[in-house]
Scaffold this active site. Structure first.
Site, PDB file in Angstrom:
ATOM      1  CE  LYS A 165      85.918  62.741  26.661  1.00 46.57           C
ATOM      2  NZ  LYS A 165      85.310  64.053  26.563  1.00 46.57           N
ATOM      3  NE  ARG A 225      89.310  61.433  30.182  1.00 46.31           N
ATOM      4  CZ  ARG A 225      89.563  62.581  29.568  1.00 46.31           C
ATOM      5  NH1 ARG A 225      89.862  63.665  30.273  1.00 46.31           N
ATOM      6  NH2 ARG A 225      89.536  62.667  28.261  1.00 46.31           N
ATOM      7  CD  GLU A 285      83.713  70.215  32.635  1.00 47.21           C
ATOM      8  OE1 GLU A 285      84.824  69.797  32.316  1.00 47.21           O
ATOM      9  OE2 GLU A 285      82.747  69.466  32.877  1.00 47.21           O
TER      10      GLU A 285
HETATM   11  N1  PXG Z   1      85.624  68.973  29.967  1.00 46.74           N
HETATM   12  C1  PXG Z   1      84.728  68.273  29.233  1.00 46.74           C
HETATM   13  C2  PXG Z   1      83.309  68.251  29.625  1.00 46.74           C
HETATM   14  C3  PXG Z   1      85.178  67.592  28.095  1.00 46.74           C
HETATM   15  O1  PXG Z   1      84.306  66.893  27.364  1.00 46.74           O
HETATM   16  C4  PXG Z   1      87.425  68.379  28.536  1.00 46.74           C
HETATM   17  C5  PXG Z   1      86.930  69.025  29.659  1.00 46.74           C
HETATM   18  C6  PXG Z   1      88.880  68.438  28.257  1.00 46.74           C
HETATM   19  O2  PXG Z   1      89.486  67.190  28.512  1.00 46.74           O
HETATM   20  P1  PXG Z   1      90.703  66.634  27.652  1.00 46.74           P
HETATM   21  O3  PXG Z   1      91.007  65.329  28.270  1.00 46.74           O
HETATM   22  O4  PXG Z   1      90.210  66.529  26.252  1.00 46.74           O
HETATM   23  O5  PXG Z   1      91.793  67.614  27.768  1.00 46.74           O
HETATM   24  C7  PXG Z   1      86.546  67.639  27.745  1.00 46.74           C
HETATM   25  C8  PXG Z   1      87.035  66.908  26.546  1.00 46.74           C
HETATM   26  C9  PXG Z   1      85.024  68.291  20.986  1.00 46.74           C
HETATM   27  C10 PXG Z   1      85.752  67.423  21.956  1.00 46.74           C
HETATM   28  O6  PXG Z   1      84.915  67.867  19.825  1.00 46.74           O
HETATM   29  C11 PXG Z   1      85.580  67.599  23.312  1.00 46.74           C
HETATM   30  C12 PXG Z   1      86.288  66.786  24.198  1.00 46.74           C
HETATM   31  C13 PXG Z   1      87.146  65.856  23.735  1.00 46.74           C
HETATM   32  C14 PXG Z   1      87.299  65.705  22.375  1.00 46.74           C
HETATM   33  C15 PXG Z   1      86.608  66.480  21.474  1.00 46.74           C
HETATM   34  O7  PXG Z   1      84.582  69.372  21.377  1.00 46.74           O
HETATM   35  N2  PXG Z   1      86.084  66.983  25.512  1.00 46.74           N
END
Ligand code: PXG
Length: 284
Positions: A150, A51, A183
């Site tokens: 991301k 990713r 989301e």
């Molecule tokens: N949507 C968004 C916008 C994100 O930033 C996810 C979905 C979930 O994706 P993953 O691959 O993590 O299952 C994310 C991920 C935090 C934090 O501290 C947020 C993310 C990753 C790590 C930490 O809130 N976002």
């Protein structure tokens, strides 16, 4: 003293510094990953690295190292900080440029890696479930900034997060320009209705979550049907269960949305089962 991996070297935390001319800071021009470490193992390593490179490619950002070298740098940082259970923040910035937007004037992308412990949601959130609210802030239009990237530009999500915090909610649900669920601000959204799990397709404006993919696989292994389809606020209001998935949250039940009680007001049975299966998978 924690060690940060910065452009090829492990440096002390207080020496881990980026220039004020870095376009990552000036324009939010860059990409990142948040990755968990469970039992000393980097969770879903390949998926996160893929990713990262895809996000970079989509914004014409050349990462100055091959992916296998990146993996070694991540491992090295985890080991240097003796992290058995924790969190990795892997960031690639556009690098130092001038005060104009032109990214091609930036000489070289910068890479840094932080491996640290993670502050989890309080256990109570998992036991009792979380309150969420619908954000007024619309998710970035996919033709403006593809939500699959991301990027370091999280203002869209931060504005929604502020709405949630102001409302005393744990998270905000973001909708796309058509009114479909996209989301949460850092998590993907799932609903359960009549024993079937529904989640928005990534085209609705969500990040292709690594946790999301794992949970879909685990649910299917348990013989539960998972359907990707557009969801509205109505679908959330009338569902039996709602849960969120993400690197930080793992799997967390939602028990109220916009003041309406979800199901019987407790994390549902499928949510709890998937949380347990996720834990077992992560610690296997
Ligand atoms: N949507 C968004 C916008 C994100 O930033 C996810 C979905 C979930 O994706 P993953 O691959 O993590 O299952 C994310 C991920 C935090 C934090 O501290 C947020 C993310 C990753 C790590 C930490 O809130 N976002």
């Amino acid at each position: 003293m924690s060690k940060i991996w910065l452009d090829g070297k492990l440096v002390d935390r207080q020496d881990a510094k980026i220039s004020v001319f870095d376009h990552g800071l000036l324009y939010g021009d860059g990409v990142f990953e948040g990755i968990r470490v469970y039992g000393g193992k980097v969770f879903e390593f390949a998926a996160h690295i893929r990713r990262l490179y895809e996000s970079a490619r989509a914004i014409r950002l050349e990462i100055p190292m091959e992916s296998d070298e990146m993996c070694r740098a991540v491992e090295e940082t985890v080991q240097a900080n003796n992290i058995k259970s924790g969190y990795i923040r892997l960031v690639v910035t556009r690098g130092v440029g001038d005060l104009g937007l032109n990214p091609f004037l930036c000489k070289k992308a910068s890479v840094f890696i932080i491996a640290d412990h993670i502050k989890l949601y309080p256990e109570e959130y998992y036991e009792k479930g979380m309150k969420v609210m619908s954000a007024v802030t619309v998710r970035n239009h996919p033709l403006s900034l593809p939500p699959q990237v991301k990027s370091l530009n999280y203002l869209n999500n931060i504005l929604a997060k502020i709405e949630a915090l102001d409302a005393g909610a744990g998270e905000a649900i973001m909708y796309n320009h058509e009114g479909f669920v996209a989301e949460a601000t850092g998590d993907n959204v799932f609903v359960v209705r009549g024993g079937i799990i529904y989640t928005p397709p990534v085209q609705a404006g969500s990040l292709e979550g690594v946790t999301r993919a794992v949970v879909i696989r685990l649910a299917k292994t348990e013989g539960i049907e998972v359907v990707e389809k557009n969801l509205t606020r109505f679908d959330l209001y009338v569902s039996d269960e709602v849960f969120l998935t993400g690197t930080a949250a793992e799997v967390i039940g939602v028990v109220t949305i916009d003041g309406r009680t979800v199901g019987d007001g407790k994390p549902g049975s499928i949510t709890r089962m998937l949380r347990k299966k996720f834990y077992e998978y992560a610690h296997a």
